[in-house]
Design a protein around this motif. Structure first.
Motif, PDB file in Angstrom:
ATOM      1  N   TYR A  22       0.862  -1.171   0.000  1.00  0.00           N
ATOM      2  CA  TYR A  22       0.000   0.000   0.000  1.00  0.00           C
ATOM      3  C   TYR A  22       0.901   1.225   0.000  1.00  0.00           C
ATOM      4  N   VAL A  23       0.699   2.112  -0.962  1.00  0.00           N
ATOM      5  CA  VAL A  23       1.572   3.277  -1.097  1.00  0.00           C
ATOM      6  C   VAL A  23       0.770   4.542  -0.861  1.00  0.00           C
ATOM      7  N   TYR A  24       1.204   5.311   0.133  1.00  0.00           N
ATOM      8  CA  TYR A  24       0.670   6.650   0.345  1.00  0.00           C
ATOM      9  C   TYR A  24       1.765   7.480   0.983  1.00  0.00           C
ATOM     10  N   VAL A  25       2.380   8.336   0.192  1.00  0.00           N
ATOM     11  CA  VAL A  25       3.452   9.190   0.682  1.00  0.00           C
ATOM     12  C   VAL A  25       2.901  10.567   1.018  1.00  0.00           C
ATOM     13  N   GLY A  26       1.885  10.991   0.300  1.00  0.00           N
ATOM     14  CA  GLY A  26       1.274  12.273   0.580  1.00  0.00           C
ATOM     15  C   GLY A  26       1.149  13.156  -0.647  1.00  0.00           C
ATOM     16  N   LYS A  27       2.020  12.973  -1.594  1.00  0.00           N
ATOM     17  CA  LYS A  27       1.916  13.686  -2.867  1.00  0.00           C
ATOM     18  C   LYS A  27       1.754  12.652  -3.964  1.00  0.00           C
ATOM     19  N   ARG A  28       0.831  12.917  -4.864  1.00  0.00           N
ATOM     20  CA  ARG A  28       0.525  11.946  -5.918  1.00  0.00           C
ATOM     21  C   ARG A  28       1.765  11.595  -6.750  1.00  0.00           C
ATOM     22  N   LEU A  29       2.569  12.592  -7.075  1.00  0.00           N
ATOM     23  CA  LEU A  29       3.773  12.361  -7.870  1.00  0.00           C
ATOM     24  C   LEU A  29       4.715  11.396  -7.144  1.00  0.00           C
ATOM     25  N   TRP A  30       4.891  11.617  -5.855  1.00  0.00           N
ATOM     26  CA  TRP A  30       5.765  10.741  -5.073  1.00  0.00           C
ATOM     27  C   TRP A  30       5.180   9.337  -4.963  1.00  0.00           C
ATOM     28  N   ASP A  31       3.860   9.262  -4.811  1.00  0.00           N
ATOM     29  CA  ASP A  31       3.201   7.953  -4.754  1.00  0.00           C
ATOM     30  C   ASP A  31       3.473   7.161  -6.031  1.00  0.00           C
ATOM     31  N   ILE A  32       3.376   7.826  -7.174  1.00  0.00           N
ATOM     32  CA  ILE A  32       3.611   7.174  -8.455  1.00  0.00           C
ATOM     33  C   ILE A  32       5.049   6.665  -8.534  1.00  0.00           C
ATOM     34  N   GLU A  33       5.992   7.480  -8.073  1.00  0.00           N
ATOM     35  CA  GLU A  33       7.401   7.085  -8.104  1.00  0.00           C
ATOM     36  C   GLU A  33       7.671   5.877  -7.199  1.00  0.00           C
ATOM     37  N   VAL A  34       7.068   5.864  -6.022  1.00  0.00           N
ATOM     38  CA  VAL A  34       7.254   4.727  -5.106  1.00  0.00           C
ATOM     39  C   VAL A  34       6.591   3.475  -5.679  1.00  0.00           C
TER      40      VAL A  34
ATOM     41  N   GLU B 234       1.142  14.368 -14.003  1.00  0.00           N
ATOM     42  CA  GLU B 234       1.378  15.087 -12.749  1.00  0.00           C
ATOM     43  C   GLU B 234       2.445  16.155 -12.905  1.00  0.00           C
ATOM     44  N   GLU B 235       3.529  15.836 -13.615  1.00  0.00           N
ATOM     45  CA  GLU B 235       4.571  16.830 -13.843  1.00  0.00           C
ATOM     46  C   GLU B 235       4.029  18.013 -14.637  1.00  0.00           C
ATOM     47  N   LYS B 236       3.209  17.732 -15.634  1.00  0.00           N
ATOM     48  CA  LYS B 236       2.600  18.793 -16.442  1.00  0.00           C
ATOM     49  C   LYS B 236       1.699  19.665 -15.577  1.00  0.00           C
TER      50      LYS B 236
ATOM     51  N   LYS C 225       3.828  21.843 -13.326  1.00  0.00           N
ATOM     52  CA  LYS C 225       4.470  22.902 -14.104  1.00  0.00           C
ATOM     53  C   LYS C 225       3.475  24.019 -14.403  1.00  0.00           C
ATOM     54  N   SER C 226       2.272  23.646 -14.834  1.00  0.00           N
ATOM     55  CA  SER C 226       1.275  24.674 -15.155  1.00  0.00           C
ATOM     56  C   SER C 226       0.825  25.402 -13.893  1.00  0.00           C
ATOM     57  N   LYS C 227       0.767  24.706 -12.777  1.00  0.00           N
ATOM     58  CA  LYS C 227       0.385  25.343 -11.509  1.00  0.00           C
ATOM     59  C   LYS C 227       1.452  26.354 -11.093  1.00  0.00           C
ATOM     60  N   ASN C 228       2.723  26.018 -11.271  1.00  0.00           N
ATOM     61  CA  ASN C 228       3.818  26.922 -10.926  1.00  0.00           C
ATOM     62  C   ASN C 228       3.836  28.137 -11.841  1.00  0.00           C
ATOM     63  N   GLU C 229       3.511  27.944 -13.112  1.00  0.00           N
ATOM     64  CA  GLU C 229       3.513  29.054 -14.058  1.00  0.00           C
ATOM     65  C   GLU C 229       2.399  30.031 -13.800  1.00  0.00           C
ATOM     66  N   THR C 230       1.281  29.556 -13.270  1.00  0.00           N
ATOM     67  CA  THR C 230       0.137  30.435 -12.991  1.00  0.00           C
ATOM     68  C   THR C 230       0.141  30.933 -11.562  1.00  0.00           C
TER      69      THR C 230
END
Length: 75
Positions: free
Chosen positions: A17-29, A62-64, A67-72
């Motif tokens: 069971y994977v739950y790190v707290g951020k979706r991107l990190w969860d995907i990586e784990v 998720e990376e996209k 990135k778009s969240k940071n740009e806005t």
């Protein structure tokens, strides 16, 4: 296997069971755990490839989004 949920269900079969707290990190784990299962020969090559494709797609999305969240400015 077509969704992240499908990959989660595959990992769940092995008590992972994977739950790190951020979706991107969860995907990586999840990708790391999947690699370990494949190295141990407990998932088929077909399952492994299918799951890796799903994780790669979700990671890219998720990376996209980040990135778009940071740009806005987070709006």
């Amino acid at each position: 296997m077509t969704t992240l949920y499908d990959v989660q269900q595959l990992l769940k079969k092995f008590g992972i069971y994977v739950y790190v707290g951020k979706r991107l990190w969860d995907i990586e784990v999840m990708a790391l755990e999947l690699d370990h299962l494949h190295d141990a020969h407990v998932v088929s090559d077909r399952e492994f490839t299918s799951a890796k494709l799903v994780l790669t797609r979700e990671h890219r999305i998720e990376e996209k989004n980040l990135k778009s969240k940071n740009e806005t400015g987070g709006l």
